[in-house]
Enzyme design. Structure first.
Site, short mmCIF file in Angstrom:
data_model
loop_
_atom_site.label_atom_id
_atom_site.label_comp_id
_atom_site.label_asym_id
_atom_site.label_seq_id
_atom_site.Cartn_x
_atom_site.Cartn_y
_atom_site.Cartn_z
CB SER A 124 -0.74 0.17 1.36
OG SER A 124 -1.34 1.37 1.48
CE1 TYR A 148 -4.03 -2.83 5.55
CE2 TYR A 148 -3.53 -0.39 5.10
CZ TYR A 148 -3.56 -1.76 4.68
OH TYR A 148 -3.87 -1.86 3.34
CE LYS A 152 -1.52 -4.61 3.34
NZ LYS A 152 -1.87 -5.82 2.72
P1 NAD Z 1 -11.10 -6.80 0.94
O1 NAD Z 1 -11.34 -6.65 2.39
O2 NAD Z 1 -12.25 -6.65 0.15
O3 NAD Z 1 -10.52 -8.20 0.57
C1 NAD Z 1 -9.65 -9.07 1.29
C2 NAD Z 1 -10.17 -10.45 1.22
O4 NAD Z 1 -9.39 -11.22 2.15
C3 NAD Z 1 -11.57 -10.52 1.87
O5 NAD Z 1 -12.43 -11.20 0.86
C4 NAD Z 1 -11.34 -11.30 3.11
O6 NAD Z 1 -12.44 -12.15 3.51
C5 NAD Z 1 -9.94 -11.90 3.05
N1 NAD Z 1 -9.52 -12.39 4.06
C6 NAD Z 1 -8.76 -11.57 5.04
N2 NAD Z 1 -8.20 -12.45 5.98
C7 NAD Z 1 -8.12 -13.64 5.20
C8 NAD Z 1 -7.55 -14.92 5.95
N3 NAD Z 1 -6.69 -14.79 7.21
N4 NAD Z 1 -7.42 -16.03 5.07
C9 NAD Z 1 -8.67 -16.06 4.02
N5 NAD Z 1 -9.27 -14.89 3.60
C10 NAD Z 1 -8.82 -13.66 4.31
O7 NAD Z 1 -9.96 -5.76 0.57
P2 NAD Z 1 -9.38 -5.39 -0.69
O8 NAD Z 1 -9.73 -3.73 -0.67
O9 NAD Z 1 -9.53 -6.11 -1.78
O10 NAD Z 1 -7.77 -5.49 -0.31
C11 NAD Z 1 -7.10 -6.46 -0.90
C12 NAD Z 1 -5.57 -6.31 -0.29
O11 NAD Z 1 -4.99 -5.09 -0.93
C13 NAD Z 1 -5.35 -6.17 1.26
O12 NAD Z 1 -4.37 -6.81 1.64
C14 NAD Z 1 -5.37 -4.89 1.61
O13 NAD Z 1 -4.70 -4.46 2.69
C15 NAD Z 1 -4.58 -4.17 0.33
N6 NAD Z 1 -4.72 -2.76 0.09
C16 NAD Z 1 -6.13 -2.36 -0.17
C17 NAD Z 1 -6.13 -1.01 -0.35
C18 NAD Z 1 -7.58 -0.23 -0.52
O14 NAD Z 1 -7.87 0.65 -0.61
N7 NAD Z 1 -8.73 -1.31 -0.76
C19 NAD Z 1 -5.14 -0.14 -0.56
C20 NAD Z 1 -3.71 -0.46 -0.53
C21 NAD Z 1 -3.69 -2.00 -0.28
N1 UFG Z 2 -12.64 11.65 3.64
C1 UFG Z 2 -13.60 12.49 3.78
N2 UFG Z 2 -14.60 12.10 4.40
C2 UFG Z 2 -14.68 10.75 4.36
C3 UFG Z 2 -13.73 9.74 4.07
C4 UFG Z 2 -12.64 10.30 3.63
O1 UFG Z 2 -13.21 13.71 3.46
O2 UFG Z 2 -15.88 10.27 5.10
C5 UFG Z 2 -11.16 12.22 2.56
C6 UFG Z 2 -9.88 12.02 3.60
O3 UFG Z 2 -9.72 12.94 4.42
C7 UFG Z 2 -8.89 11.84 2.55
C8 UFG Z 2 -9.58 11.31 1.34
O4 UFG Z 2 -11.17 11.33 1.69
O5 UFG Z 2 -8.45 13.28 2.24
C9 UFG Z 2 -9.36 9.81 1.03
O6 UFG Z 2 -9.63 9.24 2.25
P1 UFG Z 2 -10.01 7.56 2.31
O7 UFG Z 2 -10.06 7.13 3.66
O8 UFG Z 2 -10.72 7.20 1.22
O9 UFG Z 2 -8.37 7.05 1.92
P2 UFG Z 2 -6.89 7.15 2.54
O10 UFG Z 2 -6.19 7.75 1.34
O11 UFG Z 2 -7.05 7.92 3.90
O12 UFG Z 2 -6.54 6.07 2.90
C10 UFG Z 2 -6.54 4.81 1.80
C11 UFG Z 2 -6.80 3.60 2.18
C12 UFG Z 2 -5.65 2.94 3.24
C13 UFG Z 2 -4.29 3.15 2.52
C14 UFG Z 2 -4.16 4.77 2.04
C15 UFG Z 2 -2.77 4.70 1.56
O13 UFG Z 2 -7.83 3.34 3.20
O14 UFG Z 2 -5.70 1.68 3.66
O15 UFG Z 2 -4.98 5.02 1.36
O16 UFG Z 2 -2.80 3.82 0.29
F1 UFG Z 2 -3.33 2.87 3.52
#
Ligand code: NAD
Ligand code: UFG
Length: 334
Positions: A124, A148, A152
């Site tokens: 991330s 979190y 990572k």
């Molecule tokens: P998500 O929660 O939708 O998907 C993760 C999946 O993993 C879920 O379906 C959950 O049920 C499954 N899971 C969790 N723990 C498990 C375990 N121990 N065994 C088997 N299954 C398990 O999240 P996502 O948004 O699809 O994110 C996927 C990956 O990308 C995650 O590792 C997350 O940290 C990373 N990531 C996501 C974002 C974002 O903003 N969505 C940003 C950066 C990184």
């Molecule tokens: N924001 C609002 N109102 C809300 C939610 C968010 O104003 O209800 C704003 C936040 O302050 C920020 C922007 O919208 O300026 C984006 O916020 P998000 O929560 O959607 O995303 P972040 O960038 O804070 O965090 C995301 C993921 C994290 C990851 C990070 C960096 O949620 O898991 O990006 O990749 F670590």
């Protein structure tokens, strides 16, 4: 040869399964449904008209992973499984360290035992902490601001150590920026059951009337309009990046990190206004205090991924806003 997708029914995992199947890969998928729904398995099959083996199980369970590797010729893994809510990780750090680290270490042990040394890991942009300058490049210093993010970074370190110990491993660390949007079919996407933490799911719930008003966290940042700026990337573009990363790990050994972002920064108000315009709906909002821990701006320099993976994002902010809303409207009509 099959690709194992962990967390494959989650938001990014499900879209990546679609892209893998569409590109002709055979896949095997594991998820424990801790943050996803069972019907996603059928939805992926419906979109692609392809079949695959699904295992309901936990990646911390060595027995089920061993069974999967024994029964399938797994050539590489894309590891999505993990918990991802920043705020929850602050309140329940042990839950995050246990699940994210244990699942990864268990998976890596089983991979090693089966001679499978190719992995694409979901990292991330959070590993850049509060960057000193923008856009963010892969060689920027790494730090974290919450448990979190620390999981990572710890996993990246584990993978770097693993490669040092045995340079026949092939590892891609994909640092995602802010994934939003959904598949155009409207069958898969992101629609959290709880009150969303992230911006786009919150906007969508205000647009559908499930939530009353969006709180915009601060309008006094040093940004174009004072609200927070992020690099939003369409989840389909992001998923396509995984296909390129898989091609990379299948073709050569090494370890490398890649920013998966668009390189464009959009403010909260730009997202809200674009969402209202493309979807023809109103999104009520109010300005409130900054959210603790937020940074003012974060966007990628994605040129390394373009150079090394031959990947770049193609979809724009309008596509992202349209597809996010389309998915949730579709779910509600079901
Ligand atoms: P998500 O929660 O939708 O998907 C993760 C999946 O993993 C879920 O379906 C959950 O049920 C499954 N899971 C969790 N723990 C498990 C375990 N121990 N065994 C088997 N299954 C398990 O999240 P996502 O948004 O699809 O994110 C996927 C990956 O990308 C995650 O590792 C997350 O940290 C990373 N990531 C996501 C974002 C974002 O903003 N969505 C940003 C950066 C990184
Ligand atoms: N924001 C609002 N109102 C809300 C939610 C968010 O104003 O209800 C704003 C936040 O302050 C920020 C922007 O919208 O300026 C984006 O916020 P998000 O929560 O959607 O995303 P972040 O960038 O804070 O965090 C995301 C993921 C994290 C990851 C990070 C960096 O949620 O898991 O990006 O990749 F670590």
């Amino acid at each position: 040869m099959k690709i194992l997708v962990t967390g494959g029914t989650g938001y990014i995992g499900s879209h990546t399964c679609v892209e893998l199947l569409s590109a002709g890969y055979e896949i095997v998928v594991i998820d424990n449904f801790s943050n996803s729904k069972r019907d996603v398995v059928d939805k992926i099959k419906m979109i692609t008209n392809k079949d695959f083996t699904f295992y309901e199980g936990d990646c911390c369970d060595k027995d089920i992973l061993t069974k999967m590797f024994d029964k399938n010729d797994i050539g590489a893994v894309i590891h999505f499984a993990g918990f991802k809510a920043v705020g929850e990780s602050v309140n329940e750090p042990l839950k995050y360290y246990r699940n994210n680290l244990d699942s990864t270490i268990t998976l890596l042990e089983v991979m090693k035992e089966h001679g499978c040394k190719k992995i694409v890991f979901s990292s991330s942009a959070t590993v850049y902490g509060k960057p000193d300058s923008l856009p963010i490049k892969e060689d920027f210093p790494l730090s974290t601001t919450n448990p979190y993010g620390t999981t990572k970074l710890m996993i990246e370190d584990i993978l770097r150590d693993l490669y040092k110990s045995d340079n026949t491993w092939s590892i891609a660390l994909l640092r995602y920026f802010n994934p939003i949007g959904a598949h155009t079919s409207g069958l898969i996407g992101e629609n959290p059951n709880d009150i969303p933490n992230n911006l786009m799911p919150y906007i969508v719930k205000v647009a559908t009337g499930e939530l009353e008003i969006l709180s915009v966290f601060g309008n006094d940042y040093d940004t174009k309009d004072g609200t927070g700026v992020r690099d939003y990337i369409h989840v389909v573009d992001l998923s396509k990046g995984h296909i390129k990363a898989i091609e990379k790990v299948l073709s050569e050994s090494g370890i490398d990190a890649y920013n998966l972002g668009t390189g464009n920064g959009y403010s909260v108000l730009e997202i809200v206004n674009t969402f209202m315009k493309v979807n023809g709906v109103d999104v009520k909002y109010k300005i409130v205090d900054r959210r603790p821990g937020d940074i003012d701006a974060c966007f990628a320099d994605p040129s390394y991924a373009k150079e090394k993976l031959n990947w770049e994002a193609t979809l724009g902010i309008e596509d992202m806003c349209r597809d996010s809303y389309n998915y949730v409207k579709n779910v509600k009509e079901d």
